[in-house]
Design a protein around this motif. Structure first.
Motif, PDB file in Angstrom:
ATOM      1  N   VAL A 206     109.294  81.419 -69.415  1.00  0.00           N
ATOM      2  CA  VAL A 206     110.415  81.149 -69.476  1.00  0.00           C
ATOM      3  C   VAL A 206     110.978  79.791 -69.521  1.00  0.00           C
ATOM      4  CG1 VAL A 206     112.653  81.622 -68.090  1.00  0.00           C
ATOM      5  CG2 VAL A 206     110.906  83.126 -67.771  1.00  0.00           C
ATOM      6  N   ALA A 207     112.028  79.270 -69.905  1.00  0.00           N
ATOM      7  CA  ALA A 207     112.337  77.939 -69.922  1.00  0.00           C
ATOM      8  C   ALA A 207     111.812  76.924 -68.787  1.00  0.00           C
ATOM      9  CB  ALA A 207     113.913  77.509 -70.200  1.00  0.00           C
ATOM     10  N   GLY A 208     111.488  75.746 -69.225  1.00  0.00           N
ATOM     11  CA  GLY A 208     110.996  74.989 -68.027  1.00  0.00           C
ATOM     12  C   GLY A 208     112.184  74.279 -67.354  1.00  0.00           C
TER      13      GLY A 208
ATOM     14  N   PHE B  19     113.929  76.212 -62.896  1.00  0.00           N
ATOM     15  CA  PHE B  19     112.568  76.395 -62.706  1.00  0.00           C
ATOM     16  C   PHE B  19     112.155  77.901 -62.947  1.00  0.00           C
ATOM     17  CE2 PHE B  19     114.653  78.227 -58.790  1.00  0.00           C
ATOM     18  CZ  PHE B  19     114.108  79.322 -58.432  1.00  0.00           C
ATOM     19  N   CYS B  20     113.178  78.681 -63.351  1.00  0.00           N
ATOM     20  CA  CYS B  20     112.667  79.935 -63.881  1.00  0.00           C
ATOM     21  C   CYS B  20     114.006  80.587 -64.583  1.00  0.00           C
ATOM     22  CB  CYS B  20     112.771  81.093 -62.854  1.00  0.00           C
ATOM     23  SG  CYS B  20     111.102  81.120 -62.207  1.00  0.00           S
ATOM     24  N   GLY B  21     113.875  81.656 -65.524  1.00  0.00           N
ATOM     25  CA  GLY B  21     115.122  82.196 -66.124  1.00  0.00           C
ATOM     26  C   GLY B  21     115.576  83.712 -65.188  1.00  0.00           C
ATOM     27  N   ALA B  22     116.436  84.260 -65.545  1.00  0.00           N
ATOM     28  CA  ALA B  22     117.011  85.344 -64.944  1.00  0.00           C
ATOM     29  C   ALA B  22     117.980  86.249 -66.088  1.00  0.00           C
ATOM     30  CB  ALA B  22     117.774  85.188 -63.609  1.00  0.00           C
TER      31      ALA B  22
ATOM     32  N   VAL C 131      94.681  82.381 -66.105  1.00  0.00           N
ATOM     33  CA  VAL C 131      95.911  83.325 -66.207  1.00  0.00           C
ATOM     34  C   VAL C 131      97.013  82.727 -65.332  1.00  0.00           C
ATOM     35  CG1 VAL C 131      96.916  85.487 -66.278  1.00  0.00           C
ATOM     36  CG2 VAL C 131      94.631  85.335 -66.695  1.00  0.00           C
ATOM     37  N   LYS C 132      98.224  82.454 -65.739  1.00  0.00           N
ATOM     38  CA  LYS C 132      99.038  81.733 -64.671  1.00  0.00           C
ATOM     39  C   LYS C 132     100.307  82.308 -64.945  1.00  0.00           C
ATOM     40  CE  LYS C 132      96.964  77.098 -65.304  1.00  0.00           C
ATOM     41  NZ  LYS C 132      97.267  75.829 -65.703  1.00  0.00           N
ATOM     42  N   SER C 133     101.345  82.206 -63.804  1.00  0.00           N
ATOM     43  CA  SER C 133     102.544  82.826 -63.805  1.00  0.00           C
ATOM     44  C   SER C 133     103.482  81.829 -64.794  1.00  0.00           C
ATOM     45  CB  SER C 133     103.004  82.809 -62.389  1.00  0.00           C
ATOM     46  OG  SER C 133     103.565  81.509 -61.917  1.00  0.00           O
ATOM     47  N   ARG C 134     104.472  82.156 -65.383  1.00  0.00           N
ATOM     48  CA  ARG C 134     105.155  81.253 -65.916  1.00  0.00           C
ATOM     49  C   ARG C 134     106.318  80.585 -65.667  1.00  0.00           C
ATOM     50  NH1 ARG C 134     103.751  84.409 -71.926  1.00  0.00           N
ATOM     51  NH2 ARG C 134     102.016  83.367 -72.211  1.00  0.00           N
ATOM     52  N   ARG C 135     106.129  80.296 -64.311  1.00  0.00           N
ATOM     53  CA  ARG C 135     107.188  79.508 -63.588  1.00  0.00           C
ATOM     54  C   ARG C 135     106.676  78.118 -63.368  1.00  0.00           C
ATOM     55  NH1 ARG C 135     107.348  78.727 -58.129  1.00  0.00           N
ATOM     56  NH2 ARG C 135     105.964  80.370 -57.775  1.00  0.00           N
ATOM     57  N   THR C 136     107.613  77.231 -63.157  1.00  0.00           N
ATOM     58  CA  THR C 136     107.522  75.949 -62.956  1.00  0.00           C
ATOM     59  C   THR C 136     107.299  75.463 -61.598  1.00  0.00           C
ATOM     60  OG1 THR C 136     108.837  75.361 -64.992  1.00  0.00           O
ATOM     61  CG2 THR C 136     108.301  73.423 -63.474  1.00  0.00           C
ATOM     62  N   LEU C 137     106.284  74.785 -61.253  1.00  0.00           N
ATOM     63  CA  LEU C 137     106.020  74.162 -59.869  1.00  0.00           C
ATOM     64  C   LEU C 137     107.151  73.227 -59.556  1.00  0.00           C
ATOM     65  CD1 LEU C 137     102.079  73.912 -59.653  1.00  0.00           C
ATOM     66  CD2 LEU C 137     103.656  75.662 -59.065  1.00  0.00           C
ATOM     67  N   LEU C 138     107.515  73.229 -58.320  1.00  0.00           N
ATOM     68  CA  LEU C 138     108.814  72.084 -58.145  1.00  0.00           C
ATOM     69  C   LEU C 138     108.414  71.225 -56.989  1.00  0.00           C
ATOM     70  CD1 LEU C 138     111.799  74.364 -58.513  1.00  0.00           C
ATOM     71  CD2 LEU C 138     110.765  73.021 -60.018  1.00  0.00           C
TER      72      LEU C 138
ATOM     73  N   GLY D 183     108.341  77.997 -67.271  1.00  0.00           N
ATOM     74  CA  GLY D 183     109.947  77.674 -67.176  1.00  0.00           C
ATOM     75  C   GLY D 183     110.444  78.835 -67.672  1.00  0.00           C
ATOM     76  N   ASP D 184     109.786  80.008 -68.216  1.00  0.00           N
ATOM     77  CA  ASP D 184     110.572  81.310 -68.853  1.00  0.00           C
ATOM     78  C   ASP D 184     110.382  82.499 -67.864  1.00  0.00           C
ATOM     79  OD1 ASP D 184     111.448  79.953 -71.205  1.00  0.00           O
ATOM     80  OD2 ASP D 184     109.669  80.319 -72.233  1.00  0.00           O
ATOM     81  N   SER D 185     109.550  82.240 -66.995  1.00  0.00           N
ATOM     82  CA  SER D 185     109.394  83.396 -65.978  1.00  0.00           C
ATOM     83  C   SER D 185     110.665  83.848 -65.370  1.00  0.00           C
ATOM     84  CB  SER D 185     108.513  82.710 -64.707  1.00  0.00           C
ATOM     85  OG  SER D 185     107.163  82.554 -65.100  1.00  0.00           O
ATOM     86  N   GLY D 186     110.845  85.066 -65.510  1.00  0.00           N
ATOM     87  CA  GLY D 186     111.934  85.839 -64.889  1.00  0.00           C
ATOM     88  C   GLY D 186     113.146  86.094 -66.000  1.00  0.00           C
ATOM     89  N   GLY D 187     112.986  85.537 -67.086  1.00  0.00           N
ATOM     90  CA  GLY D 187     114.056  85.823 -68.070  1.00  0.00           C
ATOM     91  C   GLY D 187     113.751  86.875 -68.813  1.00  0.00           C
TER      92      GLY D 187
END
Length: 270
Positions: free
Chosen positions: A27-29, A68-71, A3-10, A220-224
């Motif tokens: 969220v988008a990448g 790296f995330c959405g909002a 299970v992973k968060s949907r945020r990109t590692l930078l 990349g879609d995390s936070g969206g």
């Protein structure tokens, strides 16, 4: 289960800046130049979307301009996002990009962040409280999303069709999207989501997706935003892969945080 968060590692200057969550948000990448984007989800099984329909959809960039995330815009001075996104990049390096449908253009506005509020109960996405509010410097001259009533149950009824938005990956492990995408996903019952994820907390989370998979948020879609109409019911938080059968996306249940979001989103008084 991975299970992973949907945020990109930078990666910046050789240092790991972001996401240590166990869930993959949808969220988008980030920009294709970002070598760590493979860990960030994007909209899977969706279509190109328009900001004329969803002007409140925005994305976050790091100091190098990588998404790296959405909002989602919640007032003229604030956006809501996932807590794991707010903790991924230092405040002075973070920017909110609004009014830019295609990341390859310079349209819209790029605003710096003056304040970050993170739910005090947050530790990692799988434990809930994965919500944050960013106050920007300047004005967000775009229509904000509506917030649900704190006791609103109708929008969270199983089978309700919702829309998830983001610039993340279009496939698990695939490339990032250059433009805003959206997908329609049904809300999943609390009992079904609990059977899919043992850590599921119906007070702070909500699931959406199809039993057969195929449509989901991704890295990349995390936070969206997850919206019903223009009402924000969820914030992309985590998932097991992207679009896997029997593994719907897990979102922060916005109705549980309406008072906090409204308090943080109030216009500044100078």
């Amino acid at each position: 289960m991975a299970v992973k968060s949907r945020r990109t590692l930078l990666l910046a200057s050789g240092a790991l800046l972001a996401v240590a969550a166990v869930v993959v948000p949808v969220v988008a990448g980030a920009a294709s130049a970002d070598p760590a984007s493979a860990n960030q989800p994007r909209i899977v099984g969706g279509d190109k979307a328009s900001l004329s329909d969803h002007p409140y959809a925005v994305y976050l960039t790091d100091g190098g301009g990588n998404q790296f995330c959405g909002a989602v815009i919640v007032s003229s001075t604030a956006v809501a996002t996932a807590a794991h996104c707010a903790k991924a990049v230092a405040k002075q390096e973070m920017h909110v990009v609004a009014g830019r449908e295609d990341k390859r253009t310079d349209e819209g506005d790029v605003l710096s962040v003056s304040k970050i509020w993170i739910s005090k109960g947050y530790s990692d996405p799988t434990q809930g409280d994965d919500v944050a509010v960013l106050t920007v410097r300047g004005q967000l001259d775009y229509r904000p999303a509506k917030l649900p009533d704190s006791g609103d149950a109708a929008a969270y009824s199983a089978g309700t069709q919702a829309t998830v938005l983001g610039w993340g990956r279009v496939a698990d492990g695939g490339a990032r999207s250059d433009y805003l995408r959206s997908a329609q996903v049904p809300v999943v019952s609390d009992s079904d989501c609990r059977s899919d994820y043992s850590m599921y907390d119906q007070k702070t989370m909500v699931c959406a997706g199809y039993e057969k998979g195929g449509v989901d948020a991704c890295q990349g879609d995390s936070g969206g935003p997850l919206v019903v109409g223009d009402t924000l019911i969820g914030i992309v938080s985590f998932g097991d892969g992207c679009g896997k059968a029997g593994k719907p996306g897990v979102y922060t249940r916005v109705s549980a945080y309406v008072d906090d979001i409204q308090a943080q989103a109030k216009s500044r008084i100078f």
